[in-house]
Design a protein around this motif. Structure first.
Motif, PDB file in Angstrom:
ATOM      1  N   ASP A  63      16.651  60.318 -11.086  1.00 25.13           N
ATOM      2  CA  ASP A  63      17.576  61.353 -11.873  1.00 25.13           C
ATOM      3  C   ASP A  63      18.628  62.487 -11.465  1.00 25.13           C
ATOM      4  O   ASP A  63      18.021  63.110 -12.417  1.00 25.13           O
ATOM      5  N   HIS A  64      19.078  61.884 -10.534  1.00 28.30           N
ATOM      6  CA  HIS A  64      19.986  63.370 -10.772  1.00 28.30           C
ATOM      7  C   HIS A  64      20.262  64.127 -11.414  1.00 28.30           C
ATOM      8  O   HIS A  64      21.696  65.143 -10.687  1.00 28.30           O
ATOM      9  N   GLY A  65      21.224  63.285 -12.250  1.00 29.97           N
ATOM     10  CA  GLY A  65      22.666  63.610 -12.770  1.00 29.97           C
ATOM     11  C   GLY A  65      23.650  64.025 -12.643  1.00 29.97           C
ATOM     12  O   GLY A  65      23.422  63.164 -11.337  1.00 29.97           O
ATOM     13  N   ASP A  66      24.992  64.630 -12.846  1.00 26.64           N
ATOM     14  CA  ASP A  66      25.872  64.818 -12.274  1.00 26.64           C
ATOM     15  C   ASP A  66      25.636  66.006 -11.888  1.00 26.64           C
ATOM     16  O   ASP A  66      25.737  67.200 -11.223  1.00 26.64           O
ATOM     17  N   ILE A  67      26.185  65.724 -10.363  1.00 28.32           N
ATOM     18  CA  ILE A  67      26.660  66.782  -9.060  1.00 28.32           C
ATOM     19  C   ILE A  67      28.121  67.071  -8.600  1.00 28.32           C
ATOM     20  O   ILE A  67      27.959  66.271  -8.256  1.00 28.32           O
ATOM     21  N   PHE A  68      28.337  68.426  -8.501  1.00 24.79           N
ATOM     22  CA  PHE A  68      29.239  68.668  -7.367  1.00 24.79           C
ATOM     23  C   PHE A  68      28.436  69.436  -6.629  1.00 24.79           C
ATOM     24  O   PHE A  68      28.586  70.746  -6.246  1.00 24.79           O
ATOM     25  N   PHE A  69      30.120  69.996  -5.816  1.00 27.26           N
ATOM     26  CA  PHE A  69      30.468  70.937  -4.202  1.00 27.26           C
ATOM     27  C   PHE A  69      32.054  71.216  -4.652  1.00 27.26           C
ATOM     28  O   PHE A  69      32.833  70.404  -5.246  1.00 27.26           O
ATOM     29  N   LEU A  70      32.081  72.533  -5.535  1.00 25.62           N
ATOM     30  CA  LEU A  70      33.521  72.953  -5.541  1.00 25.62           C
ATOM     31  C   LEU A  70      33.681  74.450  -4.719  1.00 25.62           C
ATOM     32  O   LEU A  70      32.683  75.223  -4.646  1.00 25.62           O
ATOM     33  N   TYR A  89      20.292  69.086 -12.667  1.00 25.52           N
ATOM     34  CA  TYR A  89      19.316  69.245 -13.575  1.00 25.52           C
ATOM     35  C   TYR A  89      19.407  71.220 -13.084  1.00 25.52           C
ATOM     36  O   TYR A  89      19.593  71.859 -12.241  1.00 25.52           O
ATOM     37  N   ALA A  90      17.959  71.849 -13.677  1.00 28.85           N
ATOM     38  CA  ALA A  90      17.675  72.312 -13.399  1.00 28.85           C
ATOM     39  C   ALA A  90      16.905  72.842 -11.739  1.00 28.85           C
ATOM     40  O   ALA A  90      16.568  71.889 -10.943  1.00 28.85           O
ATOM     41  N   LEU A  91      17.439  73.905 -11.035  1.00 33.46           N
ATOM     42  CA  LEU A  91      17.165  74.321  -9.378  1.00 33.46           C
ATOM     43  C   LEU A  91      15.531  75.352  -9.365  1.00 33.46           C
ATOM     44  O   LEU A  91      15.675  76.080 -10.715  1.00 33.46           O
ATOM     45  N   TYR A 150      21.914  65.558  -0.705  1.00 38.83           N
ATOM     46  CA  TYR A 150      23.364  64.998  -1.051  1.00 38.83           C
ATOM     47  C   TYR A 150      24.148  65.311   0.198  1.00 38.83           C
ATOM     48  O   TYR A 150      24.812  66.006   0.731  1.00 38.83           O
ATOM     49  N   THR A 151      24.410  64.199   0.582  1.00 38.87           N
ATOM     50  CA  THR A 151      25.861  64.118   1.872  1.00 38.87           C
ATOM     51  C   THR A 151      26.934  64.340   0.698  1.00 38.87           C
ATOM     52  O   THR A 151      27.371  63.264   0.150  1.00 38.87           O
ATOM     53  N   TYR A 152      27.795  64.747   1.530  1.00 36.08           N
ATOM     54  CA  TYR A 152      29.597  64.805   0.559  1.00 36.08           C
ATOM     55  C   TYR A 152      30.360  64.212   2.362  1.00 36.08           C
ATOM     56  O   TYR A 152      30.588  64.764   3.214  1.00 36.08           O
ATOM     57  N   SER A 153      31.578  63.887   1.799  1.00 37.04           N
ATOM     58  CA  SER A 153      32.742  63.133   3.236  1.00 37.04           C
ATOM     59  C   SER A 153      33.911  64.728   2.994  1.00 37.04           C
ATOM     60  O   SER A 153      34.135  65.296   2.117  1.00 37.04           O
ATOM     61  N   LEU A 154      34.706  64.895   4.016  1.00 37.17           N
ATOM     62  CA  LEU A 154      35.160  66.013   3.575  1.00 37.17           C
ATOM     63  C   LEU A 154      36.393  65.500   4.042  1.00 37.17           C
ATOM     64  O   LEU A 154      37.526  66.218   3.768  1.00 37.17           O
ATOM     65  N   SER A 155      36.684  63.916   4.199  1.00 40.56           N
ATOM     66  CA  SER A 155      37.939  62.815   3.108  1.00 40.56           C
ATOM     67  C   SER A 155      38.757  64.433   2.651  1.00 40.56           C
ATOM     68  O   SER A 155      38.489  63.624   1.488  1.00 40.56           O
ATOM     69  N   GLY A 156      39.883  64.727   2.603  1.00 40.49           N
ATOM     70  CA  GLY A 156      40.533  65.150   2.182  1.00 40.49           C
ATOM     71  C   GLY A 156      40.645  66.988   2.010  1.00 40.49           C
ATOM     72  O   GLY A 156      41.531  67.442   1.014  1.00 40.49           O
ATOM     73  N   VAL A 157      39.259  67.141   1.952  1.00 35.69           N
ATOM     74  CA  VAL A 157      39.310  68.690   1.514  1.00 35.69           C
ATOM     75  C   VAL A 157      40.390  69.798   2.526  1.00 35.69           C
ATOM     76  O   VAL A 157      41.083  70.605   1.765  1.00 35.69           O
TER      77      VAL A 157
END
Length: 168
Positions: A63-70, A89-91, A150-157
């Motif tokens: 269970d990863h919980g909510d993951i974000f890159f900002l 989660y705690a790192l 975690y893999t992120y799309s960079l489409s729209g960044v």
């Protein structure tokens, strides 16, 4: 607004409420493919940021919980394009988070559930690579020792970053 956007916005509220103390509720400004834009008024003025969630999380058995890159703009604090990772989660204390954009690695230091650039002088280079890149991966170690990716799309960044360029 679909469920994913509602959850993203709700999590973003929690992120900045805890990170900025008494931050106000963020306003969702726009969505550019995989990247949303948000703003709120803090004690030091307006803060704008772009935010995305992963398209793939491994291992699939945890269970990863909510993951974000900002990436945030904080003009009142003299901060321009500050990347941050927020985990559900705690790192692992003392570990590093690795951000890879099309083969170029960046190291982030860990505090609690978040990570920031170890070398702030590399922030502009990471943001430039986000703009020109195709895929970003983030690797981290949980407090329990679980290796995550975690893999992120960079489409729209690029459009999202451009839209917060004049945050005031």
């Amino acid at each position: 607004m679909n469920l994913k956007n509602v959850l993203t916005a709700a999590a973003a509220i929690l992120i900045f409420s805890s990170a900025a103390g008494a931050a106000q509720t963020p306003t969702r400004m726009n969505q550019f493919n995989a990247w949303g834009t948000y703003s709120y008024s803090g004690s030091d003025g307006k803060i704008c940021y772009v935010l995305s969630t992963p398209t793939k999380m491994t291992p699939a058995t945890v269970d990863h919980g909510d993951i974000f890159f900002l990436v945030s703009q904080k003009p009142g604090q003299g901060v321009s394009y500050e990347p941050q990772v927020v985990m559900g989660y705690a790192l692992k204390e003392g570990s590093k988070v690795t951000v890879d954009v099309d083969g170029k690695d960046y190291s982030m230091f860990v505090k609690g559930e978040s990570a920031w650039m170890e070398n702030a002088a590399e922030e502009p280079q990471l943001v430039a690579n986000l703009r020109s890149g195709r895929v970003m991966t983030v690797e981290a170690t949980s407090q329990r020792g679980t290796e995550t990716s975690y893999t992120y799309s960079l489409s729209g960044v690029t459009a999202a970053l451009n839209s917060i360029n004049e945050c005031k």
